[in-house]
Design an enzyme around this catalytic site. Structure first.
Site, PDB file in Angstrom:
ATOM      1  N   ALA A 128       0.843  -1.208   0.000  1.00 12.10           N
ATOM      2  CA  ALA A 128       0.000   0.000   0.000  1.00 12.10           C
ATOM      3  C   ALA A 128       0.873   1.251   0.000  1.00 12.10           C
ATOM      4  CB  ALA A 128      -0.932  -0.016   1.214  1.00 12.10           C
ATOM      5  N   TYR A 129       1.915   1.223   0.822  1.00 12.64           N
ATOM      6  CA  TYR A 129       2.850   2.362   0.886  1.00 12.64           C
ATOM      7  C   TYR A 129       3.483   2.577  -0.491  1.00 12.64           C
ATOM      8  CZ  TYR A 129       6.770   5.069   2.992  1.00 12.64           C
ATOM      9  OH  TYR A 129       7.685   6.035   3.346  1.00 12.64           O
ATOM     10  N   SER A 130       3.960   1.486  -1.106  1.00 13.39           N
ATOM     11  CA  SER A 130       4.589   1.581  -2.426  1.00 13.39           C
ATOM     12  C   SER A 130       3.620   2.144  -3.468  1.00 13.39           C
ATOM     13  CB  SER A 130       5.053   0.200  -2.896  1.00 13.39           C
ATOM     14  OG  SER A 130       6.113  -0.257  -2.116  1.00 13.39           O
ATOM     15  N   THR A 132       0.925   4.089  -3.021  1.00 13.97           N
ATOM     16  CA  THR A 132       0.589   5.515  -2.847  1.00 13.97           C
ATOM     17  C   THR A 132       1.782   6.390  -3.216  1.00 13.97           C
ATOM     18  OG1 THR A 132       1.190   5.464  -0.482  1.00 13.97           O
ATOM     19  CG2 THR A 132      -1.122   5.064  -1.040  1.00 13.97           C
ATOM     20  N   LYS A 133       2.994   5.938  -2.873  1.00 11.87           N
ATOM     21  CA  LYS A 133       4.170   6.769  -3.159  1.00 11.87           C
ATOM     22  C   LYS A 133       4.545   6.718  -4.647  1.00 11.87           C
ATOM     23  CE  LYS A 133       5.302   8.316   1.058  1.00 11.87           C
ATOM     24  NZ  LYS A 133       5.558   9.724   1.423  1.00 11.87           N
TER      25      LYS A 133
END
Ligand SMILES: NC(=O)c1ccc[n+]([C@@H]2O[C@H](COP(=O)([O-])OP(=O)(O)OC[C@H]3O[C@@H](n4cnc5c(N)ncnc54)[C@H](OP(=O)(O)O)[C@@H]3O)[C@@H](O)[C@H]2O)c1
Length: 223
Positions: A128-130, A132-133
């Site tokens: 999820a972090y990957s 969004t970034k």
């Protein structure tokens, strides 16, 4: 000494605090709302902040605040996904929409989005972090293309492992020692090292670098 005005999110802690300190020392005027003034997790708070501060003469926007809720792909729940999407991406888009037009009309501006190496490579439980970034990097490129003709340069800064609360929250001391051993420079970054790169990207010295995701990771992703 620069007289430019900077709006930075998450400017009171971690990498954001280091950027704030570095820019203050260079004479920039800093607007760093606390979470009580601007809660990026709430669209209503973002809209209220923009409405109340629409006339702020922001020359430089730094979308720094971000969260990283660790979940494997099958574990990603709606709440954590929506908050990561909202804080890491939607809020950056809304602030860009609010403050880029003023920069364009004044003919000068800088936007810096704080991304991560995990927008380019990844690790388990960072999906999820990957996502969004990586989308933030895409916003960076699109912003560079749309605002470049008006003198607004837009970049993303992608740190590797930085010695902040976020890193300690997501990695045990043993894990941090193991990570350090895999970094060519054999240590985490100090937040000040990111701040120095950020200060160049938003400065008047940066006249031609735009639309890029600049990796500052001690060589980690070269391997
Ligand atoms: N640390 C690393 O190793 C690392 C590596 C790569 C990228 N990054 C990126 O660098 C940026 C800063 O990270 P950091 O390590 O400095 O993190 P941090 O120490 O956890 O600080 C995060 C900052 O974001 C703010 N924030 C979080 N949620 C918010 C919300 N809902 N509304 C307003 N502000 C909010 C926090 O405000 P409060 O003070 O109110 O909590 C804090 O100032 C993030 O975008 C992160 O993804 C960090």
């Amino acid at each position: 000494m620069s007289k430019r005005t900077v709006l930075i999110t998450g400017g009171v802690r971690g990498i954001g605090a280091a950027i704030t300190k570095t820019l203050l020392a260079k004479g920039f005027k800093i607007v760093a709302p606390t979470r009580a003034e601007l809660d990026l997790s709430l669209p209503s708070s973002v809209e209220a902040y923009i409405a109340a501060n629409r006339e702020l003469p922001i020359d430089i926007l730094i979308n720094n605040a971000g969260i990283n809720v660790l979940r494997s792909i099958v574990e990603i729940d709606e709440n954590s996904w929506q908050s990561m999407l909202q804080i890491n991406l939607n809020a950056a888009l809304r602030l860009t929409q609010a403050y880029a037009p003023g920069m364009q009309s004044r003919g000068w501006g800088r936007i810096l989005n704080i991304s991560t190496i995990f927008s380019l490579v990844t690790k388990e439980r960072r999906a999820a972090y990957s996502m969004t970034k990586a989308a933030l990097n895409a916003l960076t490129r699109s912003s560079a293309v749309e605002f470049g003709p008006s003198g607004v340069l837009v970049n993303a800064l992608a740190p590797g492992y930085v010695d902040t609360a976020l890193t300690h929250q997501n990695n045990s001391p043993e894990a941090i020692a193991a990570i350090s051993a895999t970094i060519p420079l054999r240590r985490l970054a100090d937040a000040e090292e990111l701040a120095r790169a950020a200060a160049f990207l938003v400065s008047e010295e940066n006249t031609y670098l735009t639309g890029q995701t600049i990796v500052v990771d001690g060589g980690f992703t070269c391997q």
